[in-house]
Design a protein around this motif. Structure first.
Motif, mmCIF file in Angstrom:
data_model
loop_
_atom_site.group_PDB
_atom_site.id
_atom_site.type_symbol
_atom_site.label_atom_id
_atom_site.label_comp_id
_atom_site.label_asym_id
_atom_site.label_seq_id
_atom_site.Cartn_x
_atom_site.Cartn_y
_atom_site.Cartn_z
ATOM 1 N N ALA A 1 -10.467 50.334 55.897
ATOM 2 C CA ALA A 1 -10.370 49.085 57.165
ATOM 3 C C ALA A 1 -10.459 49.971 57.930
ATOM 4 C CB ALA A 1 -8.341 48.699 56.862
ATOM 5 N N ILE B 1 -6.051 50.897 61.828
ATOM 6 C CA ILE B 1 -5.360 49.910 60.558
ATOM 7 C C ILE B 1 -5.479 51.191 59.031
ATOM 8 C CG2 ILE B 1 -5.452 47.843 58.390
ATOM 9 C CD1 ILE B 1 -5.210 47.064 61.072
ATOM 10 N N LEU C 1 -6.371 44.320 54.831
ATOM 11 C CA LEU C 1 -5.385 45.221 56.653
ATOM 12 C C LEU C 1 -3.952 45.042 56.414
ATOM 13 C CD1 LEU C 1 -7.176 42.950 59.198
ATOM 14 C CD2 LEU C 1 -7.318 44.636 58.334
#
Length: 439
Positions: free
Chosen positions: A73, A77, A388
């Motif tokens: 990610a 994140i 995510l």
């Protein structure tokens, strides 16, 4: 179908070949395979005495920075931690968890948990009961249900809480409508402190055993006289229960022995970690070994709105790493892991995106839970979240399903029903289903 190590044939729903053959005969009675599956789930796991240790990480552990890392990610994140391989091929965790990585074969990770709430207090009640918060009724916590259904063992209280105080604004950790007699025996304080003492287990200074027995006889006489003039109420019955439990705790040798953590081998204490969570987990093992059926060990500080990575790296994750790995190893060495469920829960997950204060905020649609022992299938990572870490995308499960899995492992049927003081029958679990990948 696939072949299990023990040679039994079982499909992904946990149904044996014998079960399938039985469906033919059941059909004549109007019962099919779905009915059989439901009956098996409702029945619980019979035939053995299973206890439970619940590690409650109060505040909300970041799933992304612990057991559901997102190394691919974007930086805002994935955060500051790297990932490491565990003892089980294909499962990775964040790098501040090296000991637990080497014990992955003893526990499983639920990565597809949807907590469906993001509020402290409500979370404590929801996660510890398996029921969403309801203003009209306070549902009993898992430990209180166990206390009600299983009762005392070896003169020890069935339900004990250790560590920092649980947020009880909405009924977290309490007996609720079952009544005060099923509330936990609460032991606040830091079990790693040299001055740690357990209230109600030692006689007051200057009071020997003979004098204590005389006091109890006087109390019994007064209570008997009072009972002649007062009608029996639930409050009086609860008080009587507390008197009896307090008396047992003060007089039972096994209670003194169980709470005396100083009896432990220093090397074992070191393995758990010389901090409140580590020594709390060690004390929990001693209590389970002595007859307590359900122990909650609470660790605070997981509400990391600021300096999330510093708090996790310097204090929170190393404590969890040593405490939980030490507990799993100790239970395994003593032959207790098969009869003890170890469940690690937290309020909810935390926001995938790091905030301007280097923290993560409350996140209501994704979180993690760890499960081990008591017949729970080990070495499995159940489900996954999206790229995510925002929400489950595979095998989503909910708090009710965690509760169903726990009750199943404890051998308490899911259709067990209790009655509120105003006469309402309430089933302990009516929406959840045991997590099929783990049972």
């Amino acid at each position: 179908m696939f072949q299990l190590k023990n040679g039994s044939n079982r499909d992904c729903d946990g149904v044996t070949r014998r079960d399938v053959l039985r469906v033919g005969s059941l059909s004549a009675l109007g019962l099919g395979l779905p009915d059989l599956l439901r009956a098996r789930a409702m029945a619980g796991s019979p035939g053995k005495e299973v206890s439970c240790i619940l590690l409650w990480l109060q505040g909300g552990i970041s799933h992304i920075d612990s057991f559901d890392p997102k190394p691919e990610a974007p930086a805002e994140i994935r955060g500051e931690f790297g990932v490491i391989d565990t003892k089980v091929a294909g499962i990775q965790v964040c790098d501040p968890l090296p000991r637990l990585a080497q014990h992955q074969d003893k526990f499983s990770i639920l990565r597809s948990l949807n907590p469906r709430n993001g509020s402290h207090g409500v979370a404590d009640a929801y996660m510890m009961t398996g029921h969403p918060f309801n203003q009209s009724v306070t549902f009993p916590s898992f430990g209180s249900v166990v206390a009600k259904e299983k009762g005392d063992r070896n003169s020890m209280p069935p339900y004990v809480q250790l560590g920092v105080a649980i947020d009880q604004r909405f009924g977290g950790g309490v007996a609720g409508f079952l009544g005060d007699q099923f509330n936990p025996f609460v032991l606040p304080g830091d079990a790693s402190s040299p001055s740690f003492t357990v209230r109600d287990v030692s006689l007051p200074g200057g009071v020997d055993q003979e004098r204590f027995q005389r006091r109890m006889k006087v109390l019994e006489t007064v209570d008997t006289w009072q009972a002649q003039f007062e009608s029996s109420t639930s409050a009086l019955e609860a008080a009587d229960t507390f008197y009896e439990k307090a008396y047992n705790l003060v007089t039972a040798p096994q209670a003194k022995k169980a709470f005396d953590i100083g009896r432990e081998d220093p090397r074992i204490r070191d393995r758990y970690g010389r901090h409140s969570l580590g020594q709390g987990c060690l004390l929990a093992r001693r209590l389970i070994e002595s007859g307590v059926r359900f122990v909650t060990v609470t660790d605070g500080g997981w509400d990391t709105h600021q300096n999330n990575f510093t708090a996790l790296k310097d204090r929170l994750l190393p404590r969890l790493d040593s405490a939980l790995s030490g507990l799993l190893q100790d239970l395994s060495d003593r032959g207790m892991l098969e009869s003890t469920i170890v469940l690690t829960l937290s309020d909810f997950g935390r926001t995938p995106k790091v905030n301007p204060s280097a923290g993560r905020d409350h996140w209501s649609t994704a979180g993690i839970a760890l499960l081990a022992g008591g017949g729970i299938r080990p070495g499995v990572a159940v489900g996954c979240t999206d790229a995510l870490g925002e929400q489950p995308t595979e095998a989503p499960y909910y708090t009710e399903d965690l509760a169903a899995t726990l009750y199943h492992g404890l051998g308490i049927p899911l259709d067990t029903t209790h009655t509120t003081p105003d006469g309402r029958p309430i089933q302990i679990n009516y929406e959840g289903r045991p997590i099929r990948e783990l049972v």
